[in-house]
Design a protein around this motif. Structure first.
Motif, PDB file in Angstrom:
ATOM      1  N   TRP A   1      -1.601   0.029  -6.137  1.00  0.00           N
ATOM      2  CA  TRP A   1      -2.931  -0.170  -6.715  1.00  0.00           C
ATOM      3  C   TRP A   1      -3.198   0.819  -7.839  1.00  0.00           C
ATOM      4  O   TRP A   1      -3.664   0.452  -8.915  1.00  0.00           O
TER       5      TRP A   1
ATOM      6  N   SER B   1      -4.114  -1.291  -0.278  1.00  0.00           N
ATOM      7  CA  SER B   1      -5.088  -0.219  -0.150  1.00  0.00           C
ATOM      8  C   SER B   1      -5.610   0.204  -1.527  1.00  0.00           C
ATOM      9  O   SER B   1      -4.844   0.356  -2.484  1.00  0.00           O
ATOM     10  N   LYS B   2      -6.936   0.392  -1.597  1.00  0.00           N
ATOM     11  CA  LYS B   2      -7.574   0.869  -2.828  1.00  0.00           C
ATOM     12  C   LYS B   2      -8.063   2.307  -2.658  1.00  0.00           C
ATOM     13  O   LYS B   2      -8.960   2.752  -3.367  1.00  0.00           O
ATOM     14  N   ALA B   3      -7.433   3.006  -1.722  1.00  0.00           N
ATOM     15  CA  ALA B   3      -7.896   4.362  -1.398  1.00  0.00           C
ATOM     16  C   ALA B   3      -7.854   5.300  -2.598  1.00  0.00           C
ATOM     17  O   ALA B   3      -8.621   6.269  -2.652  1.00  0.00           O
TER      18      ALA B   3
ATOM     19  N   SER C   1       0.812  -1.222   0.000  1.00  0.00           N
ATOM     20  CA  SER C   1       0.000   0.000   0.000  1.00  0.00           C
ATOM     21  C   SER C   1       0.842   1.267   0.000  1.00  0.00           C
ATOM     22  O   SER C   1       0.293   2.372  -0.073  1.00  0.00           O
TER      23      SER C   1
ATOM     24  N   THR D   1       0.323   4.820  -5.392  1.00  0.00           N
ATOM     25  CA  THR D   1       0.348   3.530  -4.702  1.00  0.00           C
ATOM     26  C   THR D   1       0.450   2.409  -5.734  1.00  0.00           C
ATOM     27  O   THR D   1       0.163   2.602  -6.914  1.00  0.00           O
TER      28      THR D   1
END
Length: 398
Positions: free
Chosen positions: A91, A120-122, A81, A89
């Motif tokens: 992702w 994390s997919k924030a 992440s 990131t």
């Protein structure tokens, strides 16, 4: 084979840890990543000279992407992440390449690896807003903004995507919700949104951005004169350039004259204007150089190749006069450096070959054969021989 393997092993052992990581993520060489980890290298640290990337984001964004390297980094303890120095990131790095058909298979595998690792997919919202903006999805962009998605992002620039694709309504929405009018991380990327709109000739977008406070005098490194107004002028959008100056932009310096644009009598020499070729120390601006080249074109037929940003370029001739002495003098008067720093110093170059024990190249022998280095016209005679043999000249002015 054994000798080769031993040599390869010695070469690997001689690498420092970071080079092993760079090699490992570039080619999926998991054993190198493990060695670097055992040597104590922080696998979450930003790599030197990697545009701020970590090993993880480099393994995703570099080349085709390397799923095995991503998997190995996670197994060795790298944070799936962790954003890199640009705020990207793993992702976001992965989904930003999702529609690249060339790497679709690799990205699908990397996405699965990251999901399994709990990455994390924030930043999914950042990507989705950018994606809708570039597609001109007004309703989708409005819905995301109303739901609280910020249009301000260092990693991706929704406004830049909208301007680049010419979606004025989306651009207006983003600006109304606080998107910076110059774009995201302009200092990192160089080109601001206003420059992009000016280059595309989108007067409506230019005016929209200026109304919202876009920097009229922002420049694109390394040229301090490369402003939106200059870009508009060079692209032939004079109305936009004039309007920007009226709004307070600095006067446009240089630029490409109308006659050098597509269809103009000097369009053949556009690359010289774009590269800013001149000879200020000989009081020759780009126009003066082009005028002389146009004369040569009428007489001989010429082609320009290898135009460089340092002001040098090569002229190829379709034909030349039988008597090249007069033309060599004409060339010398136009570009003294070609003799003073070039053909006139051929004897020094020949001596260097002799001193190193190498024989003279055949073309140098032909150029110098029978000529007296003490002759005041030595350089001109070498130039004439070169023209006769090659029908080409490299020109530059120091």
């Amino acid at each position: 084979m054994c000798a080769y393997l031993n040599t390869s092993r010695r070469r690997i052992e001689s690498m420092d840890s970071e080079i092993k990581v760079i090699q490992g993520v570039a080619f999926g060489q998991v054993e190198l990543l493990r060695e670097a980890h055992e040597e104590g290298l922080d696998l979450d640290a930003v790599l030197t000279n990697s545009e701020g990337r970590t090993p993880m984001t480099e393994a995703i964004l570099g080349g085709m992407g390397e799923p095995e390297a991503v998997r190995a980094l996670i197994e060795l303890g790298a944070d799936p992440s962790r954003p890199d120095d640009r705020g990207c990131t793993p992702w976001l790095a992965c989904i930003s390449r999702a529609d690249d058909r060339v790497v679709a298979e690799e990205m699908a595998e990397i996405r699965e690896i990251l999901e399994q690792a709990g990455a994390s997919k924030a930043q999914q919202g950042v990507f989705d807003l950018w994606d809708r903006a570039r597609r001109g999805d007004v309703d989708g962009v409005r819905a995301m903004l109303d739901a609280g998605q910020s249009p301000v992002s260092r990693e991706l620039c929704p406004l830049g995507a909208a301007v680049g694709m010419g979606h004025a309504e989306v651009a207006a929405l983003l600006l109304e919700h606080g998107a910076p009018p110059d774009g995201a991380a302009v200092e990192d990327h160089g080109t601001g949104c206003l420059m992009s709109a000016a280059d595309k000739g989108r007067f409506d977008l230019v005016q929209l951005l200026v109304r919202h406070g876009a920097d009229l005098d922002r420049t694109q490194p390394p040229d301090p004169d490369w402003t939106a107004a200059r870009i508009a002028r060079d692209a032939g959008h004079d109305e936009i350039a004039d309007w920007l100056v009226e709004q307070g932009a600095g006067a446009v310096k240089g630029g490409i004259p109308p006659e050098a644009r597509e269809g103009g009598p000097k369009a053949k020499y556009l690359s010289l204007y774009q590269s800013g070729v001149d000879a200020a120390n000989y009081d020759l601006d780009t126009d003066a150089i082009v005028d002389r080249l146009m004369q040569w074109d009428d007489r001989f037929g010429i082609h320009l190749v290898d135009v460089r940003t340092d002001g040098s370029f090569t002229v190829q001739f379709d034909r030349l006069d039988e008597d090249l002495d007069a033309f060599a003098r004409e060339v010398y008067a136009f570009c003294p450096d070609i003799v003073d720093q070039g053909f006139g110093e051929m004897t020094e170059a020949a001596e260097q070959f002799e001193e190193t024990g190498r024989g003279l190249p055949d073309d140098m022998k032909q150029l110098l054969d029978g000529l007296d280095p003490d002759d005041e016209d030595f350089g001109l005679k070498v130039l004439g021989r070169w023209l006769r043999t090659h029908r080409a000249l490299g020109l530059w002015w120091d």
